[in-house]
Design an enzyme around this catalytic site. Structure first.
Site, PDB file in Angstrom:
ATOM      1  N   LYS A  63      42.264  64.934 116.518  1.00 40.26           N
ATOM      2  CA  LYS A  63      42.480  66.226 117.197  1.00 40.26           C
ATOM      3  C   LYS A  63      43.264  65.987 118.466  1.00 40.26           C
ATOM      4  O   LYS A  63      43.356  64.867 118.984  1.00 40.26           O
ATOM      5  CB  LYS A  63      41.141  66.903 117.510  1.00 40.26           C
ATOM      6  CG  LYS A  63      40.204  66.109 118.418  1.00 40.26           C
ATOM      7  CD  LYS A  63      40.455  66.269 119.913  1.00 40.26           C
ATOM      8  CE  LYS A  63      39.453  65.495 120.747  1.00 40.26           C
ATOM      9  NZ  LYS A  63      39.812  65.490 122.202  1.00 40.26           N
ATOM     10  N   ASP A 190      31.999  66.402 121.310  1.00 46.35           N
ATOM     11  CA  ASP A 190      33.020  67.072 120.500  1.00 46.35           C
ATOM     12  C   ASP A 190      32.826  66.859 119.004  1.00 46.35           C
ATOM     13  O   ASP A 190      33.678  67.262 118.205  1.00 46.35           O
ATOM     14  CB  ASP A 190      34.439  66.661 120.923  1.00 46.35           C
ATOM     15  CG  ASP A 190      34.679  65.159 120.838  1.00 46.35           C
ATOM     16  OD1 ASP A 190      33.732  64.428 120.496  1.00 46.35           O
ATOM     17  OD2 ASP A 190      35.813  64.723 121.113  1.00 46.35           O
TER      18      ASP A 190
END
Length: 261
Positions: A63, A190
Site C-alpha cells: 500500500k 494498519d
C-alpha cells in the site's frame, strides 16, 4: 505499477496449473483482474470448494499513503492519524498448506532477515486465528517476499491480513471482515486496512476504516532507497521535525482528491 481501488486476493488451490511468474506479475483489482481466460474458467468450475483442498496461495498487496496527517501523540503511546491509503500492484505471495493432527504452525520465509518464529506477524496472525476460532489442526505457511521492508509499504501488515483471509477461506469459517478486522487490530495498526481490500480513509491509530474509492485509475512510480526507515523511529521524530524551507505543506489537488502530507 498501479494504484488499486479494490483488491481481489487470488486464492489458488493445489490442482491449478500456472506459470511460475504468474503471481509476481499480477495483483487483481476490479478494473483489471489479470487472470488468464483458462485460469478464470478453472476458478468457476469448483476449484474454490475449500473442503476438498488442503493447499492455497494468497497474494498480499503493498500500500501507499496518498495523504497523511499526524494529529498528535495519544495517551497509549500511538499517534492519532488521518490517512488515505490505497493498495498497489506490488505483492508478496503466501502459500498455506493444511496439516492434519494436533495444532501446529510451521512457517518458512525466503527472506533471511525476517524471523520465522512467533515474532513474525504471519505466525502471530495464524495463532490469533486458531485461538479465536477454536479450530484444531495446523498449517504450514511459506512466505515469498517481494515487498521491501522498512519502506512504509505495509508488507508485513498485508502478509498478516492475507494470512487471516486465507485461513478463513481454507477452513471454511466464513467470518465477516469485521470479525477478521478485530483479530487484525491485535497484530498492528494498519493490518485492518488490508482486511477490507480496498482504498480507504483510516483514522485513529489507523484501525478505523472507511472504505473509499479513487476517482481515477492511477499509475505510480515507486522508488525505494537502499536503507529502511522503521515506523517507530519515524514517529518518534515527528514532534521535533521541521518544515523544509520553500516546500508547500498545504493540500494538493490531484485526480479530484485533496492530498495532504
Amino acid at each position: 505499477m498501479e494504484l488499486l481501488n479494490k483488491v481481489e486476493r487470488l486464492f489458488l488451490c493445489s490442482d491449478i496449473e500456472r506459470h511460475d511468474d504468474f503471481v509476481s506479475r499480477f495483483c487483481h483489482s476490479e478494473h483489471s483482474r489479470g487472470i488468464p481466460a483458462g485460469l478464470a474458467l478453472t476458478r468457476n468450475t469448483g476449484c474454490l470448494d475449500y473442503a476438498r483442498h488442503d493447499h492455497m496461495q494468497v497474494l498480499a498487496p503493498a500500500k501507499i499513503n496518498l495523504s497523511l496527517r499526524v494529529l498528535g501523540r495519544r495517551s497509549d503511546g500511538f499517534h492519532e492519524i488521518e490517512t488515505f491509503m490505497a493498495p498497489i500492484s506490488l505483492c508478496d505471495e503466501i502459500e498455506i498448506y493444511r496439516q492434519s493432527g494436533k495444532k501446529k504452525i510451521v512457517f518458512r520465509c525466503d527472506e533471511p532477515s525476517l524471523p520465522e518464529n512467533d515474532d513474525n506477524v504471519v505466525v502471530r496472525a495464524a495463532n490469533i486465528f486458531f485461538e479465536e476460532t477454536k479450530i484444531t489442526g495446523g498449517v504450514s505457511i511459506m512466505l515469498k517476499k517481494t515487498i521491501p521492508h522498512g519502506a512504509g509499504l505495509g508488507g508485513g501488515s498485508s502478509d498478516a491480513a492475507s494470512t487471516l483471509l486465507g485461513l478463513n477461506e481454507l477452513f471454511g469459517t466464513n467470518l465477516p471482515r469485521e470479525a477478521l478486522a478485530k483479530m487484525a487490530e491485535m497484530i498492528g495498526s494498519d493490518v485492518p486496512f488490508f482486511v477490507f481490500e480496498c482504498a480507504a480513509l483510516c483514522k485513529g491509530r489507523g484501525e478505523l476504516i472507511s472504505s473509499s474509492e479513487l476517482r481515477e485509475q492511477l499509475s505510480l512510480l515507486l522508488l525505494k532507497p537502499e536503507f529502511g526507515v522503521p515506523t517507530a523511529w519515524a514517529y518518534s521524530r515527528w514532534r521535533d521535525s521541521l518544515e523544509i524551507r520553500g516546500v508547500s505543506y498545504s493540500g494538493q489537488q490531484f485526480a479530484r482528491h485533496c492530498f495532504v502530507n
